[in-house]
Design a protein around this motif. Structure first.
Motif, PDB file in Angstrom:
ATOM      1  N   GLU A   1      -2.055   7.280   8.627  1.00 32.29           N
ATOM      2  CA  GLU A   1      -0.666   7.838   8.226  1.00 32.29           C
ATOM      3  C   GLU A   1       0.392   8.205   8.279  1.00 32.29           C
ATOM      4  O   GLU A   1      -0.046   9.168   8.005  1.00 32.29           O
TER       5      GLU A   1
ATOM      6  N   ASN B   1       3.878   3.574   6.867  1.00 33.19           N
ATOM      7  CA  ASN B   1       3.764   3.639   5.269  1.00 33.19           C
ATOM      8  C   ASN B   1       5.505   4.133   4.928  1.00 33.19           C
ATOM      9  O   ASN B   1       4.959   4.370   3.575  1.00 33.19           O
TER      10      ASN B   1
ATOM     11  N   ARG C   1       3.839  -1.038   6.989  1.00 30.70           N
ATOM     12  CA  ARG C   1       4.203  -1.388   5.326  1.00 30.70           C
ATOM     13  C   ARG C   1       5.181  -2.807   5.543  1.00 30.70           C
ATOM     14  O   ARG C   1       6.467  -2.638   6.329  1.00 30.70           O
TER      15      ARG C   1
ATOM     16  N   THR D   1       2.379  -4.832   0.894  1.00 29.26           N
ATOM     17  CA  THR D   1       2.750  -3.496   0.109  1.00 29.26           C
ATOM     18  C   THR D   1       1.886  -3.123  -0.810  1.00 29.26           C
ATOM     19  O   THR D   1       1.234  -2.640  -0.989  1.00 29.26           O
TER      20      THR D   1
ATOM     21  N   ALA E   1      -0.378  -2.064   1.409  1.00 31.18           N
ATOM     22  CA  ALA E   1      -0.401  -0.968   1.952  1.00 31.18           C
ATOM     23  C   ALA E   1      -1.168   0.517   0.983  1.00 31.18           C
ATOM     24  O   ALA E   1      -1.403   1.644   1.248  1.00 31.18           O
ATOM     25  N   ASP E   2      -0.503   0.166   0.160  1.00 26.07           N
ATOM     26  CA  ASP E   2      -1.216   0.819  -0.763  1.00 26.07           C
ATOM     27  C   ASP E   2      -2.358   1.038  -1.110  1.00 26.07           C
ATOM     28  O   ASP E   2      -2.888   2.249  -1.396  1.00 26.07           O
TER      29      ASP E   2
ATOM     30  N   SER F   1      -3.003   3.210   1.764  1.00 21.43           N
ATOM     31  CA  SER F   1      -3.040   4.884   1.470  1.00 21.43           C
ATOM     32  C   SER F   1      -4.248   5.596   0.684  1.00 21.43           C
ATOM     33  O   SER F   1      -4.360   6.819   0.493  1.00 21.43           O
TER      34      SER F   1
END
Length: 463
Positions: free
Chosen positions: A133, A156, A195, A226, A229-230, A233
């Motif tokens: 990331e 991201n 992202r 989104t 992506a979270d 992460s």
């Protein structure tokens, strides 16, 4: 004394005449809005374009259908001239629906992705590798080849929510999508996940074009939602050695012949001076492209239809231009500018609607300071319709090349409210049901009001 009286009378006459002109303009603009809000055709036309034709990526059958539909529609309105401008466009196809998953230990979590426009495929099978990331291109470069080689890079960086003008946030975050894949390839990465450029939290991945550097290998690149992506992460924080797997079957085919579609109302006094208003006919393939940019196309056609229905005969030639290939090449915009230069055409102004069909707020202007000031002088006439934001700003991608070809042309971007736009931009939820009829018709009327003033007064001392 006689001289002072004479000068007073002249000043009085001028001010009275100016007041009469302003009053007449106010009345006519009111009639434009009345016609649009009672008999407007933008929403009905968008319904057909979105629901009968659908997504219109350049080179597709749907794009070809949209060309024929828009030509027939403008002919049916009785415009003075309707014609096509041939242009060769890229033909990229998405292929089977993309798949992606996060794998940590015995846990496998599926996440929503979509290929970025122009991406290569992952091959016949999925691409699986460790993932790193990063937030910025500089952060990627700082890692160096030793850490990036053989990995998937995960960009991201979210859009900055502090910008009230959301297009500024979009512009700032866009480098990771456009240049990210090639910058990662330079360091030996095997794939890229970006992202989605979206200010909202949801499960819709947003596509958009990337720009491959021909000097490095082309690696597959996808957007992740989104929420996805979270999730990725968060999982990387507990397992930096997890695997990411994604599968895409997109490909680039040979270029295809397509067209810009143009309708005209011929000027009665200055036919060689042109005011163009347009949107882009192509859209991404994930949805029907209602806000991006079906709304801009139907509003631009509506400008001419409004004048035709009101029996208004313009002094200057007014064009509605349906540009082809804004999304992944801008070849329609470049072709229009090329032919305008070849034909020695003179554009007073070009207006682009490519920011969605939301509530009108104003116009962004690219041009000489005196031209911008002239446009701002019309604020009192436009303010009653919510058009307060009139000043310097980005005009539009398709009309940009025209500004380079015709230095006298003032470029103007129609500015609707931008707060909801990136919830739908380039995603599978950019559908007709997200468009409000009243907001859309107000946009067409707003553009017509500005075109009326440009036609009547020009931008050169009211001539």
């Amino acid at each position: 004394m006689y001289l002072r009286s004479f000068l007073f009378l002249i000043a009085f006459f001028i001010s009275t005449n100016a007041f009469a002109q302003t009053a007449a303009d106010s009345v006519f603009i009111r009639k434009i809005f009345d016609e649009a809000l009672t008999n407007g055709q933008s929403y009905k036309n968008l319904d057909y374009l979105s629901n009968k034709i659908g997504g219109r990526l350049s080179g597709s059958l749907e794009a070809e259908k949209a060309v024929q539909w828009s030509r027939q529609l403008m002919e049916s309105y009785g415009f003075d001239k309707v014609y096509l401008q041939e242009v060769m466009v890229p033909h990229w196809v998405r292929g089977a629906k993309e798949k992606a998953s996060i794998q940590t230990g015995k846990t496998k979590v599926e996440v929503p992705i979509c290929a970025l426009g122009g991406s290569v495929s992952t091959g016949k099978t999925a691409l699986t590798a460790n993932i790193i990331e990063v937030k910025t291109l500089d952060e990627l470069k700082a890692l160096g080849r030793s850490k990036v080689q053989g990995k998937i890079i995960f960009f991201n960086r979210p859009m900055d929510p502090r910008h009230v003008q959301t297009f500024i946030a979009y512009g700032e975050a866009g480098d990771q999508r456009r240049q990210g894949p090639s910058e990662a390839a330079k360091l030996g990465a095997v794939g890229v996940i970006v992202r989605s450029l979206n200010l909202f939290q949801d499960d819709f991945p947003h596509t958009g074009s990337l720009r491959y550097d021909e000097s490095v290998p082309k690696i597959p690149a996808a957007a992740i939602s989104t929420n996805g992506a979270d999730k990725l992460s968060q999982m990387l924080k507990t397992d930096q050695n997890l695997k990411f797997s994604f599968e895409m079957h997109c490909q680039t085919l040979p270029d295809v012949k397509s067209y810009n579609v143009i309708g005209e109302l011929r000027g009665s006094e200055k036919p060689n001076e042109i005011i163009a208003v347009g949107g882009h006919l192509d859209s991404w393939d994930l949805a029907d492209g209602a806000h991006d940019d079906g709304t801009g196309c139907t509003q631009s056609i509506e400008v001419l239809r409004l004048f035709k229905s009101m029996n208004y005969r313009p002094k200057r030639t007014i064009r509605a231009v349906m540009f082809m290939n804004e999304e992944n090449g801008v070849r329609g915009g470049r072709k229009y500018a090329e032919l305008a230069k070849t034909n020695n055409e003179s554009h007073v102004a070009a207006i682009e609607s490519d920011a969605g069909g939301f509530t009108p707020r104003g116009f962004g202007i690219e041009g000489q300071p005196d031209k911008i000031k002239a446009l701002q002088n019309w604020k009192p006439l436009l303010a009653p319709y919510g058009l307060h934001d009139i000043g310097p700003g980005h005009a539009g991608t398709d009309i940009g090349p025209l500004g380079e070809a015709d230095k006298n042309a003032t470029l103007i971007g129609f500015l609707p409210d931008s707060q909801r736009y990136f919830q739908y931009h380039h995603a599978s939820n950019d559908t007709f049901d997200k468009v409000n009829k009243r907001e859309l018709e107000l946009g067409g009327a707003s553009m017509a009001a500005l075109v009326y003033l440009l036609d009547k007064y020009g931008l050169d001392g009211g001539k």
